[in-house]
Design an enzyme around this catalytic site. Sequence first.
Site, short mmCIF file in Angstrom:
data_model
loop_
_atom_site.label_atom_id
_atom_site.label_comp_id
_atom_site.label_asym_id
_atom_site.label_seq_id
_atom_site.Cartn_x
_atom_site.Cartn_y
_atom_site.Cartn_z
N SER A 40 0.84 -1.19 0.00
CA SER A 40 0.00 0.00 0.00
C SER A 40 0.88 1.26 0.00
O SER A 40 1.78 1.38 -0.83
CB SER A 40 -0.96 -0.03 1.19
OG SER A 40 -2.02 0.86 0.99
N ASP A 155 -5.35 -3.81 -2.50
CA ASP A 155 -4.40 -3.34 -1.48
C ASP A 155 -3.67 -4.49 -0.79
O ASP A 155 -4.30 -5.41 -0.25
CB ASP A 155 -5.18 -2.53 -0.44
CG ASP A 155 -4.29 -1.72 0.47
OD1 ASP A 155 -3.31 -2.26 0.98
OD2 ASP A 155 -4.59 -0.53 0.68
#
Length: 313
Positions: A40, A155
Site C-alpha cells: 500500500s 491493497d
Amino acid sequence: MGKNVALVLGSGGARGLAHIGAIEALEARGYTITSIAGCSMGSIIAGMYAAGELKKAKDWFLRVDKQLILRMMDINLFSGNSLVKGQKIILELQKVVPDRPIEQLNIPCTIVASDMMNTEEVLFRTGSLFEAVRASISIPLFFQPVQIGHRLLIDGGILNPLPLHSVERTEGDILVAMDISGKDSMPKEEMPDPIDVEGRLKDLTNRGIPVPKALENSLRQLGKKVDEVRAKRAADLGRTVNFVKMLDRMSDMQIQQNTLLACRLTPPDIKATMRQYAYNTFDFDKAEEIIEQGGVLMNQALDEYERKLKVKS
C-alpha cells in the site's frame, strides 16, 4: 554490531509518510538498507527509495495539498466497483520518479498486493514498478482493482499490512519494520462541557438586565437537565457508531490484528510503531509533521535496540 537492514514498510494511507522519516533516521545513524519491502503506501515509499529518489519523493509530498489530492481523483462513475480509477495518482508519481523494472532498482525491492480472486499475497520483484504499486495501493471500494492475467489485485494491506516475511534477506542483516497501524483504541466522543448557566446569569446582571428569582431557578434546573441528557448521550457508545464508522472500525481491527500476527510469525529485530489513529488516511497535507514523527519513532526504536545490545555485551 551489524548495520545492514532489511526494511519493511507497512500500509496506512497518509501515515505512510512516516516511512520517509524512518528511513532518514536509519541512514543518519549509520544503518545501510540492503533490501526493502512494502505494501500500500509502504510500496510507494519502498519503490521510490529503491530507485534512489527518496529526496524527490519527499519534496513532492511536502507540496501536496488538498487541491492536488482532489485533482488526482479520477472519479469512476460507471465501473460499479470503485469510486476512483487510480491512474491519475500513478501518472503524477511517474513525473517524480520515472517507471522502471523492479529488478533494475538499486536494491532488492518487493511490492506486495492481494489477489482477491484466490485470497493470496502477490509479491512483485520483477516487472513495472508502478504497475506493482498501482496494484498494492488499490484500497477496496476506493481505487479500482488491477487485473493482471487471472488475478484481480487489491491493497496489499488487506491480507498482510506488515509483510515481514516477504522482504529479501541477506546473512547477518537486521529485520527492521515501520508499523503505521499500531494497536489503538477507537476515539470516543468527548464529554460535552456543562452549560454555563451561572456565567450567563452573571453576564445579564452585569449588563443591568434584571432576572426574576423564579426564572433564575428555572434556568438552573433546565441547565442541569440538559447537561444530564448530553452527558448520557455522549456516554452511550452505541449512539456514536453509525454504519460508516462501524465498517471503518471493523477494517481497523482487522489490520491491527493482522499486524500483530505478522510480528508473531516473523518477529522483527527493530519495530517502530505509529498508532493507527495518529493521523487519518488522507492527511497528506500534514506531510511535514508525519515525516518528522516517523523519524522520532524510529530513533526511539533504535535507542531501545542499541541499549539492549549494550546490555548483552
